[in-house]
Design an enzyme around this catalytic site. Structure first.
Site, PDB file in Angstrom:
ATOM      1  N   LYS A 158      28.030  63.563  51.032  1.00 12.60           N
ATOM      2  CA  LYS A 158      28.843  62.563  50.465  1.00 12.60           C
ATOM      3  C   LYS A 158      30.023  63.468  49.875  1.00 12.60           C
ATOM      4  CE  LYS A 158      27.934  61.377  45.696  1.00 12.60           C
ATOM      5  NZ  LYS A 158      29.290  61.126  44.958  1.00 12.60           N
ATOM      6  N   ARG A 198      15.553  63.061  41.233  1.00 16.12           N
ATOM      7  CA  ARG A 198      15.113  64.252  41.006  1.00 16.12           C
ATOM      8  C   ARG A 198      13.689  64.621  41.330  1.00 16.12           C
ATOM      9  NH1 ARG A 198      19.672  64.791  40.367  1.00 16.12           N
ATOM     10  NH2 ARG A 198      20.956  65.392  38.609  1.00 16.12           N
ATOM     11  N   ASP A 239      29.763  68.032  45.566  1.00 11.73           N
ATOM     12  CA  ASP A 239      30.481  67.777  44.495  1.00 11.73           C
ATOM     13  C   ASP A 239      31.178  69.595  44.128  1.00 11.73           C
ATOM     14  OD1 ASP A 239      30.263  65.484  43.643  1.00 11.73           O
ATOM     15  OD2 ASP A 239      28.485  65.716  42.821  1.00 11.73           O
ATOM     16  N   ASN A 252      45.506  43.668  49.295  1.00  9.23           N
ATOM     17  CA  ASN A 252      46.229  44.258  50.332  1.00  9.23           C
ATOM     18  C   ASN A 252      46.330  45.868  50.477  1.00  9.23           C
ATOM     19  OD1 ASN A 252      48.236  43.862  52.679  1.00  9.23           O
ATOM     20  ND2 ASN A 252      49.434  44.579  51.483  1.00  9.23           N
ATOM     21  N   THR A 253      46.514  46.560  49.280  1.00  5.66           N
ATOM     22  CA  THR A 253      46.363  47.797  49.312  1.00  5.66           C
ATOM     23  C   THR A 253      45.071  48.415  49.729  1.00  5.66           C
ATOM     24  OG1 THR A 253      47.931  47.852  47.565  1.00  5.66           O
ATOM     25  CG2 THR A 253      46.564  49.716  47.645  1.00  5.66           C
ATOM     26  N   ASP A 281      33.043  58.680  48.869  1.00  9.32           N
ATOM     27  CA  ASP A 281      33.002  58.013  47.940  1.00  9.32           C
ATOM     28  C   ASP A 281      34.094  57.901  47.036  1.00  9.32           C
ATOM     29  OD1 ASP A 281      31.648  57.000  45.533  1.00  9.32           O
ATOM     30  OD2 ASP A 281      30.579  58.802  44.975  1.00  9.32           O
ATOM     31  N   LEU A 282      35.048  57.375  47.304  1.00  8.19           N
ATOM     32  CA  LEU A 282      36.085  57.157  46.394  1.00  8.19           C
ATOM     33  C   LEU A 282      36.284  55.881  45.612  1.00  8.19           C
ATOM     34  CD1 LEU A 282      38.824  58.174  49.362  1.00  8.19           C
ATOM     35  CD2 LEU A 282      37.537  59.604  47.596  1.00  8.19           C
ATOM     36  N   GLN A 295      22.034  63.075  33.966  1.00  7.63           N
ATOM     37  CA  GLN A 295      21.583  61.740  34.552  1.00  7.63           C
ATOM     38  C   GLN A 295      20.368  61.144  33.569  1.00  7.63           C
ATOM     39  OE1 GLN A 295      22.690  60.082  37.085  1.00  7.63           O
ATOM     40  NE2 GLN A 295      23.190  61.436  38.583  1.00  7.63           N
TER      41      GLN A 295
HETATM   42  O1  C5P Z   1      23.808  66.195  40.945  1.00  6.85           O
HETATM   43  P1  C5P Z   1      23.623  64.796  41.093  1.00  6.85           P
HETATM   44  O2  C5P Z   1      22.072  64.584  41.659  1.00  6.85           O
HETATM   45  O3  C5P Z   1      23.177  64.238  39.469  1.00  6.85           O
HETATM   46  O4  C5P Z   1      24.682  64.240  41.750  1.00  6.85           O
HETATM   47  C1  C5P Z   1      24.799  62.651  41.909  1.00  6.85           C
HETATM   48  C2  C5P Z   1      25.977  62.116  42.451  1.00  6.85           C
HETATM   49  O5  C5P Z   1      26.037  60.867  42.608  1.00  6.85           O
HETATM   50  C3  C5P Z   1      27.214  62.834  42.034  1.00  6.85           C
HETATM   51  O6  C5P Z   1      28.087  62.883  43.090  1.00  6.85           O
HETATM   52  C4  C5P Z   1      27.661  61.208  41.183  1.00  6.85           C
HETATM   53  O7  C5P Z   1      29.032  61.503  41.032  1.00  6.85           O
HETATM   54  C5  C5P Z   1      27.154  60.490  42.132  1.00  6.85           C
HETATM   55  N1  C5P Z   1      26.743  58.897  41.365  1.00  6.85           N
HETATM   56  C6  C5P Z   1      25.806  58.959  40.456  1.00  6.85           C
HETATM   57  N2  C5P Z   1      25.677  57.787  39.741  1.00  6.85           N
HETATM   58  C7  C5P Z   1      26.447  56.669  40.218  1.00  6.85           C
HETATM   59  C8  C5P Z   1      27.162  56.838  41.202  1.00  6.85           C
HETATM   60  C9  C5P Z   1      27.423  57.773  41.785  1.00  6.85           C
HETATM   61  O8  C5P Z   1      25.176  59.837  40.066  1.00  6.85           O
HETATM   62  N3  C5P Z   1      26.143  55.512  39.612  1.00  6.85           N
END
Ligand code: C5P
Length: 233
Positions: A34, A179, A11, A69-70, A61-62, A188
Site C-alpha cells: 500500500k 494486530r 508508510d 471531471n477532475t 491509497d490516495l 489504532q
Molecule cells: O501501522 P498500521 O497497521 O496501523 O497502519 C495501517 C495503515 O492503514 C496506515 O497506512 C493507515 O493510514 C491506513 N488506514 C487505517 N485506517 C483507515 C484507513 C487507512 O489505518 N480507516
C-alpha cells in the site's frame, strides 16, 4: 474474493527507506503493498512503476475527493501507472464515484472510504451535521458505493458483516487496524487479529507497523500471513 497476501502499508518517507525495507525480503517474493499519500507525494509516480517492476501488487491509497471531471482525469493517469487498486472518498458522491470508475477502467479495483476510522460519532454529528449513528452512515455510504459500481470499501473489521449484508457477499471489505495477538496497538482504536478478520469476512487486511517496525519484518509478515490464512479451506 480473499487476497492471501496481507497488504503491507509502506508508510515510509522516502524511496531509500522503501528500498531498504524491501531488500529484507527474498528476491522474487511477490508482495501486496500500500502506497499512501506520504510516500506518493515524496517520491512521485515513479514509486508505483518501481514496485510494479519488482513484481509486487500496488494499492494506491490516495483517497481522491473532487469534482467528477477532475477525479475521472486523475484516475485515467493512475490507470496508466498500472495500480492494482486505488480509492476515493464516498462522500464525493455517486456521480464522482462513477466518474472515477470510468477514468480508471475495469482493470484495477476501485474502492471507497466511507467514514474515516478517525471520525467519531460525535464529530460526524457536530461537524458533518449527519444526524444518524456512525454505523448507519457507514452502511449508507457502502450502499451508495455499490450503486456507483465500485468494488468495495475500506472499513473497520467490525463493520464487515453489516456491509456485506447491505450490499453483497462479493463486495470487497478491505480492513486496516489489524494486530496479531499480543502486538502493540499504537494509535489504532479498534483492532482485530488476522484470524478474526478472516472469520468475520474481510477480503483484504492492511498491516503497517506490526510488519514495518518489527525486529524482523519478514518473520512478522509471514506470521501474520499464516494467521490470516490458517483456516482457509
Ligand atoms: O501501522 P498500521 O497497521 O496501523 O497502519 C495501517 C495503515 O492503514 C496506515 O497506512 C493507515 O493510514 C491506513 N488506514 C487505517 N485506517 C483507515 C484507513 C487507512 O489505518 N480507516
Amino acid at each position: 474474493m480473499c487476497e492471501a497476501r496481507p497488504v503491507i502499508a509502506l508508510d515510509f518517507p522516502s524511496f531509500e527507506a522503501v528500498k531498504q525495507f524491501l531488500a529484507l525480503f527474498p528476491a522474487g517474493e511477490s508482495l501486496y503493498l500500500k502506497v499512501g499519500m506520504e510516500l506518493y507525494y515524496a517520491t512521485g509516480p515513479e514509486i508505483v512503476s518501481y514496485l510494479k517492476g519488482l513484481g509486487h501488487s500496488v494499492f494506491l491509497d490516495l483517497k481522491l475527493h473532487d469534482i467528477p471531471n477532475t477525479v475521472k482525469s486523475a484516475m485515467k493517469v493512475l490507470s496508466h501507472l498500472g495500480v492494482d487498486m486505488t480509492n476515493v472518498h464516498a462522500a464525493g458522491g455517486v456521480e464522482m464515484m462513477r466518474a472515477a470508475r470510468e477514468g480508471l477502467g475495469k482493470e484495477a479495483k476501485l474502492i471507497a472510504v466511507t467514514q474515516l476510522t478517525s471520525t467519531s460519532e460525535e464529530q460526524m454529528r457536530d461537524f458533518q451535521n449527519i444526524q444518524t449513528s456512525l454505523q448507519e452512515s457507514v452502511i449508507h455510504y457502502a450502499k451508495k458505493t455499490a450503486e456507483a459500481g465500485l468494488d468495495g470499501v475500506v472499513c473497520s473489521a467490525q463493520e464487515v458483516k453489516l456491509i456485506k449484508e447491505a450490499t453483497s457477499p462479493d463486495f470487497i471489505c478491505l480492513t486496516p487496524g489489524i494486530r496479531p495477538s499480543g502486538a502493540a496497538v499504537g494509535d489504532q482504536k479498534r483492532v482485530m487479529t488476522p484470524a478474526d478478520a478472516y472469520h468475520i469476512g474481510s477480503d483484504y487486511i492492511v498491516v503497517g507497523r506490526p510488519v514495518t517496525q518489527a525486529p524482523d519484518p519478514v518473520v512478522a509478515y509471514h506470521a501474520i500471513k499464516d494467521e490470516w490464512t490458517q483456516d482457509w479451506k
